[in-house]
Enzyme design. Structure first.
Site, mmCIF file in Angstrom:
data_model
loop_
_atom_site.group_PDB
_atom_site.id
_atom_site.type_symbol
_atom_site.label_atom_id
_atom_site.label_comp_id
_atom_site.label_asym_id
_atom_site.label_seq_id
_atom_site.Cartn_x
_atom_site.Cartn_y
_atom_site.Cartn_z
ATOM 1 C CE LYS A 235 30.531 -29.386 85.983
ATOM 2 N NZ LYS A 235 31.489 -30.175 85.586
ATOM 3 C CG ASP B 9 33.496 -34.235 81.647
ATOM 4 O OD1 ASP B 9 32.912 -33.258 81.275
ATOM 5 O OD2 ASP B 9 34.729 -34.366 81.102
ATOM 6 C CD GLN C 294 34.810 -25.202 82.191
ATOM 7 O OE1 GLN C 294 34.774 -24.159 82.713
ATOM 8 N NE2 GLN C 294 33.958 -25.692 80.985
ATOM 9 N N GLY D 287 30.386 -29.519 78.538
ATOM 10 C CA GLY D 287 29.258 -30.491 78.152
ATOM 11 C C GLY D 287 28.701 -30.860 79.177
ATOM 12 C CG HIS D 288 27.022 -29.008 82.109
ATOM 13 N ND1 HIS D 288 26.797 -28.035 82.828
ATOM 14 C CD2 HIS D 288 28.440 -29.246 81.969
ATOM 15 C CE1 HIS D 288 27.919 -27.364 83.293
ATOM 16 N NE2 HIS D 288 28.970 -28.233 82.765
HETATM 17 P P1 GDP Z 1 29.125 -32.655 83.531
HETATM 18 O O1 GDP Z 1 29.956 -31.905 82.449
HETATM 19 O O2 GDP Z 1 29.642 -32.650 85.023
HETATM 20 O O3 GDP Z 1 27.615 -32.166 83.535
HETATM 21 O O4 GDP Z 1 28.952 -34.258 83.172
HETATM 22 P P2 GDP Z 1 29.293 -34.631 81.709
HETATM 23 O O5 GDP Z 1 27.604 -34.854 81.145
HETATM 24 O O6 GDP Z 1 30.178 -34.267 81.051
HETATM 25 O O7 GDP Z 1 29.527 -36.300 81.885
HETATM 26 C C1 GDP Z 1 28.878 -37.260 82.889
HETATM 27 C C2 GDP Z 1 28.382 -38.474 82.161
HETATM 28 O O8 GDP Z 1 28.122 -39.342 83.065
HETATM 29 C C3 GDP Z 1 27.275 -37.929 81.288
HETATM 30 O O9 GDP Z 1 27.396 -39.203 80.312
HETATM 31 C C4 GDP Z 1 26.306 -38.559 82.359
HETATM 32 O O10 GDP Z 1 24.860 -38.811 81.314
HETATM 33 C C5 GDP Z 1 26.585 -39.869 82.964
HETATM 34 N N1 GDP Z 1 26.019 -40.037 84.087
HETATM 35 C C6 GDP Z 1 25.798 -39.136 85.304
HETATM 36 N N2 GDP Z 1 25.426 -39.721 86.248
HETATM 37 C C7 GDP Z 1 25.843 -41.258 86.209
HETATM 38 C C8 GDP Z 1 25.649 -42.144 87.026
HETATM 39 O O11 GDP Z 1 25.486 -42.115 88.051
HETATM 40 N N3 GDP Z 1 26.041 -43.295 86.384
HETATM 41 C C9 GDP Z 1 26.572 -43.450 85.065
HETATM 42 N N4 GDP Z 1 26.917 -44.530 84.675
HETATM 43 N N5 GDP Z 1 26.487 -42.444 84.281
HETATM 44 C C10 GDP Z 1 26.135 -41.139 84.848
HETATM 45 P P1 IMO Z 2 32.437 -29.772 81.988
HETATM 46 O O1 IMO Z 2 31.723 -28.222 82.273
HETATM 47 C C1 IMO Z 2 36.220 -31.464 81.362
HETATM 48 C C2 IMO Z 2 39.435 -28.970 79.860
HETATM 49 C C3 IMO Z 2 40.097 -29.148 78.620
HETATM 50 C C4 IMO Z 2 41.644 -28.976 78.708
HETATM 51 C C5 IMO Z 2 41.537 -27.424 79.734
HETATM 52 C C6 IMO Z 2 41.488 -26.371 78.947
HETATM 53 O O2 IMO Z 2 31.785 -30.590 80.985
HETATM 54 O O3 IMO Z 2 32.768 -30.322 83.111
HETATM 55 P P2 IMO Z 2 39.930 -25.094 77.626
HETATM 56 O O4 IMO Z 2 39.202 -25.282 76.212
HETATM 57 O O5 IMO Z 2 38.764 -24.672 78.606
HETATM 58 O O6 IMO Z 2 40.758 -23.859 77.279
HETATM 59 O O7 IMO Z 2 40.751 -26.292 77.833
HETATM 60 O O8 IMO Z 2 40.363 -28.043 80.487
HETATM 61 N N1 IMO Z 2 38.064 -28.678 80.054
HETATM 62 C C7 IMO Z 2 37.201 -29.588 80.534
HETATM 63 N N2 IMO Z 2 37.469 -30.975 80.954
HETATM 64 N N3 IMO Z 2 34.855 -30.958 81.439
HETATM 65 C C8 IMO Z 2 34.976 -29.704 81.050
HETATM 66 O O9 IMO Z 2 33.699 -28.831 81.299
HETATM 67 C C9 IMO Z 2 35.716 -28.909 80.798
HETATM 68 N N4 IMO Z 2 36.226 -27.704 79.888
HETATM 69 C C10 IMO Z 2 37.571 -27.629 79.813
HETATM 70 O O10 IMO Z 2 40.036 -30.598 78.193
HETATM 71 O O11 IMO Z 2 42.287 -30.046 79.321
HETATM 72 MG MG MG Z 3 31.129 -32.449 80.920
#
Ligand code: GDP
Ligand code: IMO
Ligand code: MG
Length: 459
Positions: free
Chosen positions: A46, A43, A256, A70-71
């Site tokens: 990316k 998270d 991840q 979840g991206h």
């Molecule tokens: P990923 O799994 O690495 O793609 O990241 P996620 O989407 O799960 O979580 C990143 C969250 O931060 C999302 O809700 C984005 O919309 C938000 N986000 C991304 N860049 C920024 C930033 O620079 N500032 C803030 N406040 N939110 C951001």
């Molecule tokens: P993105 O791509 C954050 C965590 C789960 C748990 C561990 C194992 O959005 O960054 P799993 O279901 O993979 O067997 O769970 O890994 N986990 C993540 N945490 N971002 C993710 O993906 C994750 N995918 C798995 O919360 O701790």
């Molecule tokens: Mg994510």
């Protein structure tokens, strides 16, 4: 210092990627293969970075993980959450590829395709799925749920319950594995019978409330999904090898984060794939020599979802402030994310592990209003100062963070587009993180939108 994005005001909210200053974005880089990889526990934003870099590439590749990811991509006033489909899908003409290293739940990817199509995002020949990808079945999800309270050393793993671990387990175990390409073979019907019989016994042993799975139902559902997916399915290894040899520009989208890597992360509190940079060749089939640029993505602080040690965790009002300002709730499960200060010991380890050339520091805006910021520069383990990330979870559990305290800043920074415009303490914070990790910062993100990005690669 430079900005690579035009001013938000001059472009309006629905800024197109074509408006980016591509020369600045790519300065000094020969790009056949770029890898975007998370350096923390996932998270790190990316998805936002991959979306920004997409137009520099011909192909965007997801190479490991599954619908546990979840991206988020924000385009104007639209927010998209992607689980299996690469974040390059919003750019017409770019080929998106899901390789054999990914574990694929056919109903989930179809739901994702339909949801995108309903919002006007084209998903046709621009999405390719590997016939080698292992398939997640209801028994994998049932097993993941039945084991969700299972503890490793007294602490729940807290998986996303998407069947990821059980599917990878079957892949390595081989005898109960089914790959996407198998769904189109006559032998599939017989395999389902055999596997369902075995899995029903196993699941009944794990849970008293297990409802036996019916082979015919599973077979019918997966055959229907297979027919709908047929236009997308092919040998992606051959496709990517041809593309690499032709000099096509490939962008590898990690899921991840490196600390969740099954071999190199905080085992056993990890996911079941190689989610650090080391997973690119094995997951995609593309040799590492084609990866010429690896960007390590970090949050300006730390978060973790699920169980496992987290040395810099803040179980106090500061942690809650970070959660509130960063909207730190899981993209997939909506679980509140655990929040803490930036851990430079962990990030230096993962930057080295993943072969990172440069850093993208995301969510810097979340730190605004903190009077002071802390950066973990070493651990105290049983009275010894340790700077190498521990390989055993027991040692990491005992690690007490040794913090350096630096000044914070009051003002909001989401509207700033130049590094030089950031408060001096924000620039000092970035410099300190960069110095501790030993890598330059090329991107600074100050908000979720495309234009809320500062390009900071030095000339
Ligand atoms: P990923 O799994 O690495 O793609 O990241 P996620 O989407 O799960 O979580 C990143 C969250 O931060 C999302 O809700 C984005 O919309 C938000 N986000 C991304 N860049 C920024 C930033 O620079 N500032 C803030 N406040 N939110 C951001
Ligand atoms: P993105 O791509 C954050 C965590 C789960 C748990 C561990 C194992 O959005 O960054 P799993 O279901 O993979 O067997 O769970 O890994 N986990 C993540 N945490 N971002 C993710 O993906 C994750 N995918 C798995 O919360 O701790
Ligand atoms: Mg994510």
């Amino acid at each position: 210092m430079d900005t690579f994005l035009p001013d938000a005001e001059s472009t309006g909210k629905l800024m197109s990627l074509a408006d980016l200053d591509h020369e600045a974005l790519n300065k000094g880089c020969v790009v056949p293969g770029t890898c975007v990889v998370g350096l923390q526990w996932g998270d790190e934003a990316k998805g936002k970075l991959v979306d920004l870099l997409t137009l520099q590439h011909d192909i965007v590749v997801r190479y490991q993980g599954g619908a546990n990811a979840g991206h988020t991509v924000v385009i104007g006033d639209q927010t998209y959450k992607l689980s299996l489909i690469p974040s390059g899908i919003f750019s017409p003409g770019v080929q998106c590829v899901v390789t054999g290293g990914v574990v694929l739940h056919p109903p989930s990817i179809l739901a994702e395709i339909d949801a995108l199509a309903a919002r006007g995002v084209e998903v046709g020949q621009n999405l390719m799925l590997s016939d080698r990808a292992h398939v997640i079945f209801p028994w994998h999800i049932a097993e993941d749920r039945a084991l969700s309270d299972n503890t490793a050393d007294g602490e729940a793993l807290g998986t996303t319950q998407r069947g990821i671990g059980p599917c990878y387990r079957d892949k390595v175990g081989r005898s109960h594995a089914v790959r996407l390409g198998d769904l189109y073979r006559d032998s599939f019907r017989g395999r389902v019978d055999l596997i369902v019989a075995a899995k029903n016994k196993m699941l009944a042993g794990l849970s008293d409330s297990h409802e036996p799975l019916v082979a015919e139902q599973v077979y019918q559902q997966y055959r229907e999904c297979a027919e709908r997916l047929r236009p997308h399915v092919r040998d992606t290894t051959a496709f990517l090898l041809d593309a690499a040899e032709q000099g096509k520009r490939m962008l590898f989208e990690g899921a991840q984060g490196s600390l969740l890597d099954v071999d190199h992360g905080t085992f056993p509190f990890v996911t079941s794939s190689n989610s650090s940079g080391v997973g690119v060749p094995s997951g995609s089939g593309v040799p590492g020599k084609y990866i010429t640029r690896t960007i390590g993505v970090i949050k300006a602080y730390s978060t973790r979802v699920g169980g496992g040690p987290f040395p810099t965790e803040l179980n106090d009002s500061t942690g809650q402030q970070l959660r509130d300002r960063g909207n730190e709730y899981g993209t997939v499960t909506r679980r509140p994310r655990r929040c803490g200060w930036f851990d430079a010991v962990a990030a230096r380890y993962t930057a080295r592990l993943s072969g990172v050339d440069e850093l993208a520091v995301m969510l810097l805006d979340v730190l605004s209003t903190q009077k002071e910021l802390k950066i973990c520069t070493a651990y105290d383990i049983d009275g010894s100062r340790v700077q190498d990330f521990p390989s055993h979870v027991d040692d990491l559990r005992r690690a007490k963070p040794l913090f350096e305290t630096v000044p914070g800043w009051d003002e909001e920074i989401g509207h700033l587009r130049q590094l030089a415009a950031l408060p001096a303490s924000a620039r000092a914070y970035l410099d300190r993180i960069s110095g501790l990790i030993g890598r330059p910062v090329s991107f600074v993100s100050v908000g979720p939108e495309r234009q809320q990005t500062i390009f900071s690669r030095p000339n």
